[in-house]
Design an enzyme around this catalytic site. Structure first.
Site, mmCIF file in Angstrom:
data_model
loop_
_atom_site.group_PDB
_atom_site.id
_atom_site.type_symbol
_atom_site.label_atom_id
_atom_site.label_comp_id
_atom_site.label_asym_id
_atom_site.label_seq_id
_atom_site.Cartn_x
_atom_site.Cartn_y
_atom_site.Cartn_z
ATOM 1 C CB SER A 1 -0.903 0.017 1.226
ATOM 2 O OG SER A 1 -1.685 -1.154 1.279
HETATM 3 N N1 SAH Z 1 -0.965 -4.255 3.660
HETATM 4 C C1 SAH Z 1 -0.438 -4.980 2.547
HETATM 5 C C2 SAH Z 1 -1.431 -4.901 1.409
HETATM 6 C C3 SAH Z 1 -1.258 -5.980 0.442
HETATM 7 S S1 SAH Z 1 -2.436 -5.971 -0.853
HETATM 8 C C4 SAH Z 1 0.875 -4.401 2.106
HETATM 9 O O1 SAH Z 1 1.058 -3.192 2.229
HETATM 10 O O2 SAH Z 1 1.725 -5.146 1.610
HETATM 11 C C5 SAH Z 1 -3.768 -6.876 -0.140
HETATM 12 C C6 SAH Z 1 -3.467 -8.245 0.382
HETATM 13 O O3 SAH Z 1 -4.714 -8.812 0.793
HETATM 14 C C7 SAH Z 1 -2.867 -9.204 -0.635
HETATM 15 O O4 SAH Z 1 -1.698 -9.751 -0.132
HETATM 16 C C8 SAH Z 1 -3.965 -10.253 -0.833
HETATM 17 O O5 SAH Z 1 -3.463 -11.542 -1.094
HETATM 18 C C9 SAH Z 1 -4.689 -10.193 0.501
HETATM 19 N N2 SAH Z 1 -6.067 -10.692 0.479
HETATM 20 C C10 SAH Z 1 -7.025 -10.511 -0.459
HETATM 21 N N3 SAH Z 1 -8.152 -11.140 -0.115
HETATM 22 C C11 SAH Z 1 -7.907 -11.747 1.084
HETATM 23 C C12 SAH Z 1 -8.675 -12.564 1.975
HETATM 24 N N4 SAH Z 1 -9.932 -12.896 1.698
HETATM 25 N N5 SAH Z 1 -8.086 -12.992 3.103
HETATM 26 C C13 SAH Z 1 -6.807 -12.684 3.413
HETATM 27 N N6 SAH Z 1 -6.035 -11.909 2.623
HETATM 28 C C14 SAH Z 1 -6.576 -11.456 1.471
#
Ligand code: SAH
Length: 219
Positions: free
Chosen positions: A69
């Protein structure tokens, strides 16, 4: 801090301080949050080829079609979650590379973080261990279901966008607890702050945002 964590040139402390100045200019008010961002190396959470861009205020790819993010959004969400009473138990949905987890772990007593892509979770675990953040519990699973075993949480932060707020997450929010969550379809997502009160749930809209969609099931 060892030299990899400390960074040099584009990944140095000076680069982090410049990012913090920018976040302050953009309206982030919590000095506590800014201080933690200044002290947390973001470059170790991205691929080496992207390390020189780690302190730009942008989202960057982390593989598997996911992104780390944007720092402004991390700061905004964290600030919205904080209260004067501090944070005890926080549930994070979407560990991704673990950068937001690292920020939360320095503010909360304990962080519970769920990720559906196992390979991302493994990498995040390693990065967070290198920062000696040991108050984090990881779960490979579907964040739509929350993590009932440790509920209720006084903070819940979701970093992927569902079409609507999952009921299980509402259920797992403590009294006076706060949830920060992006909701809606791609191109029209709103960042919501949901507070649980004695009367029910209060909802406040914070910003328009752009997150990857929340997916059902595990990867
Ligand atoms: N805070 C993280 C954001 C990553 S993007 C960062 O800054 O790196 C969002 C993440 O949510 C991804 O890794 C994706 O795999 C995860 N995600 C999406 N749907 C999900 C779910 N149902 N349960 C758990 N994780 C999920």
């Amino acid at each position: 801090m060892n030299s990899d964590l400390q960074g040099i040139g584009m990944t140095s402390q000076r680069a982090r301080n410049r990012l913090v100045d920018k976040l302050r200019d953009m309206g982030i008010r919590s000095e506590r949050v800014l201080e933690i961002i200044a002290g947390t190396p973001r470059h170790i959470f991205v691929d080496e080829a992207l390390a020189s861009r780690a302190y730009e205020n942008t989202a960057l790819p982390i593989g598997y079609n996911q992104t780390i993010s944007q720092p402004y959004i991390v700061a905004r969400m964290t600030e919205a979650l904080l209260t004067d009473n501090g944070l005890k138990k926080v549930l994070e949905v979407g560990t991704g590379c673990g950068y937001q987890t690292a920020i939360l772990a320095q503010l909360a007593e304990k962080v519970y973080s769920i990720e559906r892509i196992e390979a991302l979770q493994a990498r995040a675990r390693e990065s967070l261990r290198s920062l000696k953040l040991n108050n984090i519990r990881f779960r490979h699973g579907d964040g739509n279901l929350g993590w009932p075993h440790y509920a209720p949480y006084d903070g819940i932060i979701v970093t992927a966008a569902p079409a609507g707020v999952p009921g299980a997450l509402m259920d797992q929010l403590a009294d006076n607890g706060r949830m920060v969550i992006p909701v809606g379809l791609t191109g029209e997502q709103k960042l919501l702050l949901i507070t649980r009160t004695a009367q029910g749930f209060e909802e406040q809209s914070l910003d328009w945002v752009s997150f990857v969609p929340m997916v059902e099931g595990v990867g």
